[in-house]
Design an enzyme around this catalytic site. Structure first.
Site, PDB file in Angstrom:
ATOM      1  N   GLU A 485       0.833  -1.204   0.000  1.00 42.16           N
ATOM      2  CA  GLU A 485       0.000   0.000   0.000  1.00 42.16           C
ATOM      3  C   GLU A 485       0.869   1.255   0.000  1.00 42.16           C
ATOM      4  O   GLU A 485       0.511   2.271  -0.596  1.00 42.16           O
ATOM      5  CB  GLU A 485      -0.946   0.005   1.196  1.00 42.16           C
ATOM      6  CG  GLU A 485      -1.960  -1.132   1.193  1.00 42.16           C
ATOM      7  CD  GLU A 485      -2.699  -1.294  -0.127  1.00 42.16           C
ATOM      8  OE1 GLU A 485      -2.927  -0.278  -0.824  1.00 42.16           O
ATOM      9  OE2 GLU A 485      -3.038  -2.441  -0.477  1.00 42.16           O
ATOM     10  N   HIS A 491       3.134   6.270  -5.400  1.00 44.79           N
ATOM     11  CA  HIS A 491       2.642   6.569  -6.754  1.00 44.79           C
ATOM     12  C   HIS A 491       1.816   7.859  -6.732  1.00 44.79           C
ATOM     13  O   HIS A 491       1.871   8.664  -7.659  1.00 44.79           O
ATOM     14  CB  HIS A 491       1.790   5.383  -7.241  1.00 44.79           C
ATOM     15  CG  HIS A 491       1.604   5.300  -8.715  1.00 44.79           C
ATOM     16  ND1 HIS A 491       0.694   4.444  -9.286  1.00 44.79           N
ATOM     17  CD2 HIS A 491       2.174   5.969  -9.751  1.00 44.79           C
ATOM     18  CE1 HIS A 491       0.736   4.577 -10.594  1.00 44.79           C
ATOM     19  NE2 HIS A 491       1.620   5.489 -10.896  1.00 44.79           N
TER      20      HIS A 491
HETATM   21 ZN   LIG Z   1      -2.608  -2.849  -4.781  1.00 46.57          ZN
END
Ligand SMILES: [Zn+2]
Length: 701
Positions: A485, A491
């Site tokens: 996560e 990201h």
């Molecule tokens: Zn994922």
């Protein structure tokens, strides 16, 4: 209630970094705020559509990207609270607003005047002299309109909007039904006999779970961080069977929370949705807009993996059967009893202990939650230069949540990170990343000027909290989940694009698991383990011998995990590839028949059965898309090889390419091209098969 003055959701948020003023928010604020925000969005879009100037990129495409900021802001708070800290009041709002929000979305993308401007620009996109990212946004936006039904006939559009609203209501119900079954079930454990075989840390977590539910003694709930260790350790075969049946029975109880018909209704509507777009089945419609591109490509990958996984599962089964022979009947069942799904993890653990001398109780003290989180921050620092600075003054929605300012090596603020690690009864299961705000350089600020917007990113996990005064200790799998996560979080945080629609994790869905899955590699790196995996009590680093055994054991049980996962992906693709308008009358029978035909080994089970498969039915993001984890694993296994080839898991040049082409580029670049730019070549499947220990094995067709 439509009083802007009194509704904190509609006022400017003068909190640190403009986070939502959570302490002042009430469930009653959401419906009026969302309705007002939808009206504002419609006004903004009407102004774009009615612009007397001919369409150009800025007055149409960039303006569209800027529109709906209030709605985005309020909806993000709403969706985050309904997932992480929900209440009956919020759930009622969720049910009431599912259809209006879907109708709003449909109305936006079926606005003929707006679409005419976008389509006119799209038709001459190559002569507009656009920068690559702007061209990508125009193409993306045009596709968003087309896929939402903009180019359908008026009659078809009307039906399409109805279908989408019904789907929104049904998927909301599906998720709430699963949550109901998860939050109402528990097994009160009475006395020492019910705790047989359980390590002390798990007993403490079970006592804590019991206390949270107001019970005098320990209790088992369906939280994954309790169920998996219980199935692994309990010598009470009867109790393992009970919890297993509760787990796989979620969503399959007659009555008002039954998901069997809900799932069928969703499938029927999805088939209609696909047909309105001219596709024979929903899978074909869904897969057009992916990196894979079509069903054959996905099926090809599943076909490559499935027989190898099945063979791996069969080998593992033989090893467990040998263990069972020698075990007492209470744990193993009567002589000659087959391995049942509730036996699998228990016997796997026995084999693992015997072969690798690894015991979870020996491993967990080295993975205290705070240290694992610090390890993730440290890896982000060594790879990308990021610093995570805790801030107690940033508002959060629950005392469990930790807030951080995230800074680049040169001190520049990159964004805000919130981490919510503990399981709670009012929180959905699983682990996920979400955003309260996406990174953009095309956002309109409070002063009306267009400029930069920093991301606010959340990570949710569901770890069982240690008892009062005791640390929260994770398994290596839990630690890997946290890293996963966190990879999604990076990201969002490292996103460096101009347009919000292309920002962060808003990429094609079979690319989105690459940044998360590649980050999992670092928690298993010996260098990282030596530095961060320290005994919570003594601070001693994890013994080198244990690290070696963990390394060797890493591939163990991969056959089992791969079979369970791949079988779920096969069911997903099959059920969404049915061309008939009417779904199978009995979905459970369809599922069982399909798995039998595929040769799923007895006793393995699925990761998710259709009746509680939230990826598929709690929304449409992963419908006909459960394969994406495997697809991305091809990329992450191949991609991490770049660090191996460079000789260091923290090689600065590889890390810089990874940041630039994968973590920062969002959807501003076609994913295949982004991957090639990072890796210098296209990906290959072999590293995935090796990572999962599935080669070299003869293929059994
Ligand atoms: Zn994922």
């Amino acid at each position: 209630m439509d009083d802007h003055e009194a509704n904190p959701l509609l006022q400017p948020w003068d909190t640190p970094h403009g986070l939502p003023p959570f302490s002042r928010l009430q469930a009653a604020h959401f419906q009026p705020a969302l309705e007002a925000a939808m009206r504002e969005h419609r006004r903004e879009l009407a102004a774009i559509a009615a612009d007397p100037a001919p369409p150009d990129f800025d007055n149409t495409v960039a303006a569209f990207d800027r529109a709906g900021a209030l709605l985005g802001r309020v909806a993000a708070v709403f969706y985050n609270l309904t997932a992480s800290a929900t209440s009956p009041e919020l759930q009622a709002v969720q049910r009431a607003l599912a259809a209006p929000l879907a109708a709003h979305h449909s109305a936006v993308y079926m606005d003929a005047a707006l679409f005419a401007r976008v389509a006119a620009l799209h038709a001459r996109r190559d002569s507009l002299g656009l920068a690559p990212e702007a061209l990508r946004l125009l193409e993306r936006l045009h596709l968003d309109f087309v896929r939402a039904g903009a180019s359908l006939s008026p009659a078809a559009q009307q039906r399409y909007a109805e279908v989408m609203q019904s789907l929104a209501q049904l998927t909301t119900r599906f998720a709430q039904n699963v949550l109901h079954d998860e939050s109402t079930w528990h097994l009160a454990l009475q006395g020492e006999a019910d705790l047989a075989g359980l390590p002390e840390a798990l007993r403490a977590a079970l006592r804590q779970a019991g206390a949270e539910r107001g019970l005098p003694g320990p209790a088992l709930t369906l939280a994954r961080s309790l169920v998996v260790p219980f199935l692994t350790a309990s010598t009470r075969r009867d109790l393992r069977e009970q919890v297993w049946r509760a787990l796989v029975g979620r969503g399959e109880h007659a009555g008002e929370h039954d998901n069997r018909e809900v799932a069928r209704d969703i499938l029927r509507l999805r088939n209609e949705q696909a047909r309105l777009h001219g596709h024979a089945c929903y899978a074909d419609f869904a897969l057009v807009d992916t990196m894979a591109g079509n069903r054959a490509a996905v099926q090809g990958l599943l076909d490559e993996v499935w027989p190898r996984a099945r063979a791996g599962g069969a080998r593992a089964r033989a090893a467990r059967a040998a263990q069972m022979q020698a075990a007492p009947a209470r744990a193993a069942g009567p002589p000659g009893a087959p391995i049942e799904p509730w036996d699998w993890r228990f016997w796997a653990e026995r084999v693992r202990r015997e072969r690798y001398a690894i015991d979870d109780a020996e491993v967990k003290p080295y993975f205290e939650l705070g240290r694992v989180a610090a390890a993730a921050f440290d890896c982000a620092g060594r790879l990308f230069g990021l610093r995570f600075e805790p801030r107690a003054d940033i508002p959060v929605y629950h005392p469990d949540v930790r807030a951080y300012e995230v800074r680049d090596a040169d001190g520049t603020l990159r964004g805000i990170f919130l981490q919510d690690n503990y399981a709670r009864p009012n929180k959905r299961s699983g682990a996920w990343m979400s955003a309260l705000r996406w990174q953009s350089r095309n956002a309109r600020g409070p002063d009306g000027r267009v400029g930069a917007q920093l991301p606010v990113i959340l990570n949710n996990n569901n770890f069982a909290r240690g008892a009062p005064g005791e640390p929260t200790l994770l398994s290596l799998d839990d630690a890997r989940t946290l890293f996963h996560e966190f990879g999604h979080g990076l990201h969002g945080l490292l996103s460096d694009v101009r347009y919000e629609r292309l920002s962060g994790t808003q990429v094609l869905r079979d690319f989105v698991e690459l940044p998360s899955q590649i980050f999992e590699h670092w928690i298993a790196e010996p260098e990282v383990l030596q530095r961060h995996a320290r005994h919570w009590r003594t601070g001693e680093p994890i013994p080198a011998g244990l690290v070696q055994r963990l390394q060797r054991a890493q591939r163990f049980n991969q056959g089992y995990e791969t079979v369970r996962y791949t079988a779920s992906a096969i069911v997903d693709l099959a059920v969404h590839a049915l061309p008939e308008a009417e779904p199978p009358a009995d979905l459970c029978a369809f599922e069982a028949g399909l798995l039998q035909a595929q040769g799923l080994p007895h006793g393995v089970g699925l990761n998710h059965r259709l009746v509680h498969f939230q990826h598929l039915f709690a929304g449409s993001g992963y419908a006909a898309g459960y394969y994406v984890y495997l697809w991305a694993e091809v990329l992450d296994a191949d991609g991490f090889g770049a660090f191996r080839e460079a000789g260091s898991a923290f090689d600065p040049a590889v890390a810089a390419r990874l940041r630039r082409h994968v973590y920062a580029s969002g959807n501003s670049v076609e994913p295949g091209a982004a991957y090639q730019a990072f890796r210098g070549r296209a990906p290959t499947v072999a590293p995935l098969l090796a990572k999962r220990g599935l080669v070299p094995e003869p293929l059994t067709p």
